[in-house]
Design an enzyme around this catalytic site. Structure first.
Site, PDB file in Angstrom:
ATOM      1  N   LYS A 143       1.018  -0.714  -0.055  1.00 31.14           N
ATOM      2  CA  LYS A 143      -0.293   0.585  -0.064  1.00 31.14           C
ATOM      3  C   LYS A 143       1.079   1.589  -0.228  1.00 31.14           C
ATOM      4  O   LYS A 143       0.942   2.287  -0.642  1.00 31.14           O
ATOM      5  CB  LYS A 143      -0.968  -0.089   1.353  1.00 31.14           C
ATOM      6  CG  LYS A 143      -1.535  -1.507   1.825  1.00 31.14           C
ATOM      7  CD  LYS A 143      -2.910  -1.396   2.376  1.00 31.14           C
ATOM      8  CE  LYS A 143      -1.432  -1.402   3.974  1.00 31.14           C
ATOM      9  NZ  LYS A 143      -1.628  -2.250   4.265  1.00 31.14           N
ATOM     10  N   ARG A 152     -10.002  -0.092   9.126  1.00 26.08           N
ATOM     11  CA  ARG A 152      -9.446  -0.751   9.001  1.00 26.08           C
ATOM     12  C   ARG A 152     -10.680  -1.545   9.789  1.00 26.08           C
ATOM     13  O   ARG A 152     -10.455  -2.816  10.561  1.00 26.08           O
ATOM     14  CB  ARG A 152      -7.961  -0.960   9.873  1.00 26.08           C
ATOM     15  CG  ARG A 152      -6.887  -1.356   9.302  1.00 26.08           C
ATOM     16  CD  ARG A 152      -5.958  -1.012  10.359  1.00 26.08           C
ATOM     17  NE  ARG A 152      -4.565  -1.802  10.240  1.00 26.08           N
ATOM     18  CZ  ARG A 152      -3.896  -1.177   9.360  1.00 26.08           C
ATOM     19  NH1 ARG A 152      -3.522   0.177   8.882  1.00 26.08           N
ATOM     20  NH2 ARG A 152      -2.253  -1.783   9.596  1.00 26.08           N
ATOM     21  N   ARG A 161      11.279  -6.284   4.922  1.00 31.39           N
ATOM     22  CA  ARG A 161      12.013  -4.846   5.395  1.00 31.39           C
ATOM     23  C   ARG A 161      12.332  -4.911   6.668  1.00 31.39           C
ATOM     24  O   ARG A 161      12.340  -3.627   7.005  1.00 31.39           O
ATOM     25  CB  ARG A 161       9.775  -4.214   5.003  1.00 31.39           C
ATOM     26  CG  ARG A 161       9.997  -3.392   5.394  1.00 31.39           C
ATOM     27  CD  ARG A 161       8.749  -3.039   5.122  1.00 31.39           C
ATOM     28  NE  ARG A 161       7.021  -3.006   6.091  1.00 31.39           N
ATOM     29  CZ  ARG A 161       5.877  -3.010   6.137  1.00 31.39           C
ATOM     30  NH1 ARG A 161       5.786  -2.372   4.589  1.00 31.39           N
ATOM     31  NH2 ARG A 161       4.989  -2.712   6.626  1.00 31.39           N
ATOM     32  N   ARG A 201      11.064  -1.129  11.963  1.00 32.13           N
ATOM     33  CA  ARG A 201      10.659  -1.824  12.934  1.00 32.13           C
ATOM     34  C   ARG A 201      10.218  -2.932  13.452  1.00 32.13           C
ATOM     35  O   ARG A 201      10.373  -3.907  12.736  1.00 32.13           O
ATOM     36  CB  ARG A 201       9.175  -1.735  11.514  1.00 32.13           C
ATOM     37  CG  ARG A 201       8.287  -0.449  11.724  1.00 32.13           C
ATOM     38  CD  ARG A 201       7.078  -0.115   9.783  1.00 32.13           C
ATOM     39  NE  ARG A 201       5.929  -0.337  10.836  1.00 32.13           N
ATOM     40  CZ  ARG A 201       5.307  -0.708   9.753  1.00 32.13           C
ATOM     41  NH1 ARG A 201       4.827   0.094   8.917  1.00 32.13           N
ATOM     42  NH2 ARG A 201       4.183  -1.258  10.726  1.00 32.13           N
ATOM     43  N   ARG A 253      -1.131  -9.408  12.993  1.00 36.55           N
ATOM     44  CA  ARG A 253      -1.991  -8.556  12.312  1.00 36.55           C
ATOM     45  C   ARG A 253      -2.384  -8.947  10.995  1.00 36.55           C
ATOM     46  O   ARG A 253      -3.398  -8.309  10.996  1.00 36.55           O
ATOM     47  CB  ARG A 253      -0.186  -7.169  11.800  1.00 36.55           C
ATOM     48  CG  ARG A 253       0.597  -6.489  12.842  1.00 36.55           C
ATOM     49  CD  ARG A 253       1.391  -6.306  12.621  1.00 36.55           C
ATOM     50  NE  ARG A 253       1.865  -5.655  10.891  1.00 36.55           N
ATOM     51  CZ  ARG A 253       2.572  -5.248  11.009  1.00 36.55           C
ATOM     52  NH1 ARG A 253       4.350  -5.863  11.235  1.00 36.55           N
ATOM     53  NH2 ARG A 253       2.742  -4.332   9.834  1.00 36.55           N
TER      54      ARG A 253
HETATM   55  P1  AMP Z   1       0.322   0.122   8.905  1.00 39.72           P
HETATM   56  O1  AMP Z   1       1.578   0.609   8.849  1.00 39.72           O
HETATM   57  O2  AMP Z   1      -0.438   0.347   7.959  1.00 39.72           O
HETATM   58  O3  AMP Z   1       0.941  -1.427   9.265  1.00 39.72           O
HETATM   59  O4  AMP Z   1       0.104  -0.012  10.509  1.00 39.72           O
HETATM   60  C1  AMP Z   1       0.779  -0.080  11.549  1.00 39.72           C
HETATM   61  C2  AMP Z   1       0.152  -0.072  12.963  1.00 39.72           C
HETATM   62  O5  AMP Z   1      -0.467   1.162  13.330  1.00 39.72           O
HETATM   63  C3  AMP Z   1      -0.952  -1.027  13.184  1.00 39.72           C
HETATM   64  O6  AMP Z   1      -0.442  -2.582  13.149  1.00 39.72           O
HETATM   65  C4  AMP Z   1      -1.331  -0.345  14.186  1.00 39.72           C
HETATM   66  O7  AMP Z   1      -1.416  -0.808  15.200  1.00 39.72           O
HETATM   67  C5  AMP Z   1      -2.100   0.956  13.675  1.00 39.72           C
HETATM   68  N1  AMP Z   1      -2.409   1.433  12.434  1.00 39.72           N
HETATM   69  C6  AMP Z   1      -2.423   1.610  12.282  1.00 39.72           C
HETATM   70  N2  AMP Z   1      -3.603   2.253  11.434  1.00 39.72           N
HETATM   71  C7  AMP Z   1      -4.572   1.966  11.938  1.00 39.72           C
HETATM   72  C8  AMP Z   1      -6.024   2.077  11.867  1.00 39.72           C
HETATM   73  N3  AMP Z   1      -6.806   2.303  11.152  1.00 39.72           N
HETATM   74  N4  AMP Z   1      -7.273   1.958  13.121  1.00 39.72           N
HETATM   75  C9  AMP Z   1      -6.327   0.872  14.571  1.00 39.72           C
HETATM   76  N5  AMP Z   1      -4.880   1.149  13.984  1.00 39.72           N
HETATM   77  C10 AMP Z   1      -3.921   0.944  13.205  1.00 39.72           C
END
Ligand code: AMP
Length: 190
Positions: free
Chosen positions: A14, A89, A128, A134, A146
């Site tokens: 994404k 989400r 990554r 991370r 996740r």
């Molecule tokens: P990402 O970078 O999109 O993979 O997000 C990393 C982490 O941020 C996720 O595993 C969640 O803990 C948190 N996070 C990101 N976006 C959301 C969302 N829309 N709702 C809830 N938690 C989020």
């Protein structure tokens, strides 16, 4: 105005594709994951709250996330459109987003899910994690959690957007350019 939601499990590409799309369509890219990481780095109250959830690969509570997203959109009143990456989400996030946009005479134009097999994604994320640092990308159990969060809470949004005739999915396997081309074929209609 195009307002695009990009769906896809962690590692589906994404963020990578958003970089291409924002240039091609002159859109603003909002990644809720990036916003949380920015807050964690700066040790804000929001960052401290989000960290415990993110470290385990759990979703951050809805209202916190919704408030953060809305504040971010409000920073760009002149935007030509947005790419929402990692948001919504959950169903309550999707409903809140619709109501919020409606209040601004805006709406979601299209949602596109990038599909890829879990085992391929695990490999990508572990790779990554070596360079990004991370912690949520460095542990297979957290990665699988996740995915579980995605399956349980995010995947049902397919129906939510199908009901509005706005859901599409494409394969997220291939070169970055190939996937970008698949996305462009959908977006060029608008
Ligand atoms: P990402 O970078 O999109 O993979 O997000 C990393 C982490 O941020 C996720 O595993 C969640 O803990 C948190 N996070 C990101 N976006 C959301 C969302 N829309 N709702 C809830 N938690 C989020």
């Amino acid at each position: 105005m195009i307002n695009l939601v990009l769906f896809g499990k962690p590692g589906a590409g994404k963020g990578t594709q958003a970089v291409f799309l924002k240039k091609r369509y002159n859109l603003l890219h909002i990644s809720t994951g990036d916003l949380f990481r920015y807050n964690i780095k700066n040790e804000t109250a929001l960052g401290i709250l989000a960290k415990s959830y993110m470290d385990n690969g759990d979703l951050v509570p809805d209202q916190v996330t919704i408030d953060m997203l809305e504040a971010e959109v409000d920073r760009y009143p002149k935007a030509k459109g947005f790419i929402f990456d990692g948001f919504p989400r959950t169903e309550s996030q999707a409903e809140a987003l619709d109501i919020f946009l409606e209040g601004k005479k805006m709406k979601i134009t299209i949602t596109i899910a990038l599909e890829a097999d879990d085992n391929i994604l695990v490999k990508r994320l572990l790779e990554r994690g070596k360079s990004s640092g991370r912690t949520d990308d460095q542990d297979e159990l957290k990665i699988r959690n996740r995915f579980e969060e995605y399956n349980q809470k995010t995947a049902p949004l397919k129906l939510y957007y199908q009901d509005q005739n706005k859901f599409h999915s494409i394969s997220g396997i291939g070169s970055i350019e190939e996937i970008a081309e698949r996305l462009a074929q959908l977006l060029d209609r608008f």
